[in-house]
Design a protein around this motif. Structure first.
Motif, PDB file in Angstrom:
ATOM      1  N   GLU A  31       0.820  -1.208   0.000  1.00 51.75           N
ATOM      2  CA  GLU A  31       0.000   0.000   0.000  1.00 51.75           C
ATOM      3  C   GLU A  31       0.852   1.255   0.000  1.00 51.75           C
ATOM      4  OE1 GLU A  31      -3.221   2.357   2.877  1.00 51.75           O
ATOM      5  OE2 GLU A  31      -2.567   0.328   3.411  1.00 51.75           O
ATOM      6  N   MET A  32       1.830   1.309   0.893  1.00 52.20           N
ATOM      7  CA  MET A  32       2.611   2.536   1.031  1.00 52.20           C
ATOM      8  C   MET A  32       3.612   2.714  -0.112  1.00 52.20           C
ATOM      9  SD  MET A  32       1.344   4.178   3.441  1.00 52.20           S
ATOM     10  CE  MET A  32       0.061   3.836   4.638  1.00 52.20           C
ATOM     11  N   SER A  33       4.149   1.620  -0.639  1.00 49.45           N
ATOM     12  CA  SER A  33       5.050   1.752  -1.793  1.00 49.45           C
ATOM     13  C   SER A  33       4.282   2.212  -3.025  1.00 49.45           C
ATOM     14  CB  SER A  33       5.761   0.420  -2.058  1.00 49.45           C
ATOM     15  OG  SER A  33       6.701   0.154  -1.033  1.00 49.45           O
ATOM     16  N   ALA A  34       3.050   1.733  -3.190  1.00 47.48           N
ATOM     17  CA  ALA A  34       2.212   2.219  -4.290  1.00 47.48           C
ATOM     18  C   ALA A  34       1.899   3.696  -4.112  1.00 47.48           C
ATOM     19  CB  ALA A  34       0.926   1.396  -4.365  1.00 47.48           C
ATOM     20  N   LEU A  35       1.673   4.113  -2.871  1.00 47.14           N
ATOM     21  CA  LEU A  35       1.409   5.523  -2.586  1.00 47.14           C
ATOM     22  C   LEU A  35       2.626   6.375  -2.926  1.00 47.14           C
ATOM     23  CD1 LEU A  35      -0.626   7.545  -1.398  1.00 47.14           C
ATOM     24  CD2 LEU A  35       0.304   7.018   0.870  1.00 47.14           C
ATOM     25  N   ALA A  36       3.803   5.863  -2.611  1.00 40.69           N
ATOM     26  CA  ALA A  36       5.029   6.591  -2.942  1.00 40.69           C
ATOM     27  C   ALA A  36       5.185   6.734  -4.452  1.00 40.69           C
ATOM     28  CB  ALA A  36       6.238   5.872  -2.351  1.00 40.69           C
ATOM     29  N   THR A  39       2.571   9.298  -5.862  1.00 41.21           N
ATOM     30  CA  THR A  39       2.726  10.700  -5.473  1.00 41.21           C
ATOM     31  C   THR A  39       4.121  11.258  -5.729  1.00 41.21           C
ATOM     32  OG1 THR A  39       3.344  10.095  -3.211  1.00 41.21           O
ATOM     33  CG2 THR A  39       0.987  10.423  -3.664  1.00 41.21           C
ATOM     34  N   GLY A  40       5.078  10.367  -6.018  1.00 39.44           N
ATOM     35  CA  GLY A  40       6.457  10.823  -6.153  1.00 39.44           C
ATOM     36  C   GLY A  40       7.132  11.113  -4.829  1.00 39.44           C
ATOM     37  N   GLU A 349      -1.707  10.442   4.753  1.00 38.54           N
ATOM     38  CA  GLU A 349      -1.699  11.879   4.463  1.00 38.54           C
ATOM     39  C   GLU A 349      -0.281  12.444   4.284  1.00 38.54           C
ATOM     40  OE1 GLU A 349      -3.585  13.320   7.945  1.00 38.54           O
ATOM     41  OE2 GLU A 349      -5.562  12.502   7.437  1.00 38.54           O
ATOM     42  N   LEU A 350       0.716  11.755   4.809  1.00 40.01           N
ATOM     43  CA  LEU A 350       2.068  12.299   4.858  1.00 40.01           C
ATOM     44  C   LEU A 350       2.647  12.616   3.480  1.00 40.01           C
ATOM     45  CD1 LEU A 350       4.262  13.114   6.870  1.00 40.01           C
ATOM     46  CD2 LEU A 350       5.176  10.776   6.733  1.00 40.01           C
ATOM     47  N   PRO A 351       2.409  11.811   2.443  1.00 41.93           N
ATOM     48  CA  PRO A 351       2.956  12.184   1.134  1.00 41.93           C
ATOM     49  C   PRO A 351       2.463  13.532   0.642  1.00 41.93           C
ATOM     50  CG  PRO A 351       2.291   9.888   1.127  1.00 41.93           C
ATOM     51  CD  PRO A 351       1.792  10.474   2.416  1.00 41.93           C
ATOM     52  N   ASP A 352       1.185  13.863   0.876  1.00 43.14           N
ATOM     53  CA  ASP A 352       0.675  15.160   0.457  1.00 43.14           C
ATOM     54  C   ASP A 352       1.156  16.283   1.366  1.00 43.14           C
ATOM     55  OD1 ASP A 352      -0.762  14.193  -1.749  1.00 43.14           O
ATOM     56  OD2 ASP A 352      -2.461  13.639  -0.484  1.00 43.14           O
ATOM     57  N   ARG A 353       1.322  15.976   2.646  1.00 43.81           N
ATOM     58  CA  ARG A 353       1.754  17.007   3.596  1.00 43.81           C
ATOM     59  C   ARG A 353       3.246  17.295   3.489  1.00 43.81           C
ATOM     60  NH1 ARG A 353      -0.078  15.846   9.610  1.00 43.81           N
ATOM     61  NH2 ARG A 353       0.911  17.902   9.837  1.00 43.81           N
ATOM     62  N   ALA A 354       4.045  16.230   3.226  1.00 49.64           N
ATOM     63  CA  ALA A 354       5.500  16.418   3.300  1.00 49.64           C
ATOM     64  C   ALA A 354       6.282  15.697   2.206  1.00 49.64           C
ATOM     65  CB  ALA A 354       6.004  15.954   4.673  1.00 49.64           C
TER      66      ALA A 354
END
Length: 399
Positions: A31-36, A39-40, A349-354
């Motif tokens: 999940e988190m690797s796909a999110l990375a 989002t870049g 939320e962290l990828p969008d926040r930071a």
């Protein structure tokens, strides 16, 4: 949705991958690797390095492929690797496994764990004791084996277990005490009194100790102490490790089990019907790696310690409270001060926040204990220093 029966269901449920409505979720790493990727963001969630391992090891793999080491290796592993593993155990720990009978090469540590638990657990009356939070595969594999998982909590900030709680968890129903040291996800290294108590309890209740020591060379203080070296432990301990973390070759999936011949034979009886064999050209390469000089092993730990410090400083500057790890790839931070109430939601939320991806510690816990770790987040330091510095810069936006 069609109902499909089978052991898969309890395995996925054991790992917490089935929602209340029966939906199957991906692992937290997927999940988190796909999110990375989407989002870049910088991926500090999944624990894999972004640099290759030592040149001598990589070249040995290329030479093995060129020389024809591309067919099935022996079921126990090639002799050169089994001898190198035995020599490694002797060199670093004064353990003396016989490479013919006491060493088994596996498809990484995860297969070693799977084969070991499937071999040694005999049904729902058996219990497997683990420390919590724990690597997610443990719960899945115990469920697959049909046993009951019993957990001992590790608490912020030092993540050392309470010895009375440990003693209460181990009983005559305990078949296996599974110990991950250095520990993923917390980065703790267990104190000597914890190791001693594990051995005492295993002897008292006739349990087998299974150790997951994949971070054995990535400790930042005194040298790693395998439980198998303690008085009374060797005859009841199976030690598991792998090459991926030490040599930055996580994709090669070369692991091993060492221990008494009768226990290793039991694991082999199951392992041979899982992958059968694997990694033919990578096995001689890892044999080369295990024979590298002391400077390599000390340097690997020193380099990771520096990365740990870069990441830790960046997290503190961003407002996190940080538990300084004594080993492994990982640093756990409390995100409460930067707005976290639920770690999973915070990490989404962290990828969008930071522009950074991390993993919630609640992904490594049982449902009944998730509230104890509600705002804790795991970050991986096994990246290039410039990547960690950029991640720190991005995280500073949270301060």
């Amino acid at each position: 949705m069609r109902h499909i029966s089978g052991a898969w269901h309890r395995t996925a449920a054991g790992a917490g991958l089935i929602g209340p409505d029966g939906t199957i979720h991906p692992t937290i790493f997927a999940e988190m690797s796909a999110l990375a990727a989407r989002t870049g963001a910088i991926n500090l969630g999944q624990g894999f390095p972004d640099e290759d391992g030592p040149a001598a090891v990589l070249e040995a793999a290329r030479e093995a492929i060129a020389s024809g080491a591309n067919q099935y290796p022996p079921g126990r592993g090639i002799p050169a690797l089994r001898e190198a593993i035995a020599a490694h155990q002797r060199r670093f720990y004064d353990l003396r496994p016989d490479p013919e009978t006491d060493v088994l090469v596996t498809a990484g540590a995860t297969e070693a764990l799977a084969a070991t638990l499937l071999a040694l657990v005999d049904g729902p009356d058996d219990e497997v004791v683990v420390f919590e939070p724990h690597y997610d595969a443990y719960a899945a594999l115990v469920a697959l084996a049909g046993a009951r998982l019993v957990t001992v909590p590790l608490r912020w900030p030092d993540f050392q277990p309470d010895l009375e709680e440990l003693a209460a968890a181990v009983s005559d129903r305990t078949r296996v005490i599974l110990v991950n040291d250095p520990h993923n996800p917390t980065g703790t290294v267990f104190a000597a009194e914890v190791r001693d108590e594990i051995v005492r309890l295993a002897d008292r209740h006739d349990a087998i100790i299974v150790t997951d020591e994949v971070y054995e060379h990535l400790v930042f203080g005194d040298r790693h102490v395998p439980i198998a070296t303690l008085p009374g432990a060797a005859d009841r301990t199976l030690s598991i490790s792998s090459a991926g973390k030490t040599f930055s070759t996580t994709g090669w999936k070369i692991g091993w089990v060492t221990g008494p011949a009768d226990l290793v034979d039991a694991v082999l009886a199951v392992k041979q019907f899982l992958t059968y064999v694997n990694g033919s050209p990578f096995q001689p390469a890892i044999a080369v790696g295990l024979g590298l000089d002391d400077g390599f092993f000390a340097g690997a730990a020193s380099a990771l310690r520096h990365k740990r410090d870069v990441l830790g400083d960046g997290l503190r500057a961003a407002g996190f409270a940080v538990s300084t790890p004594a080993g492994s790839y990982f640093t756990v931070a409390d995100a409460a001060a930067v707005g976290a109430v639920d770690a999973h939601a915070f990490c989404r939320e962290l990828p969008d926040r930071a522009g950074v991806v991390a993993v919630p510690l609640t992904a490594f816990t049982s449902p009944q204990r998730r509230s104890d770790y509600a705002t804790l987040v795991r970050f991986a330091a096994c990246k290039r220093v410039d990547v960690l510095e950029e991640a720190s810069r991005r995280l500073s936006a949270l301060a």
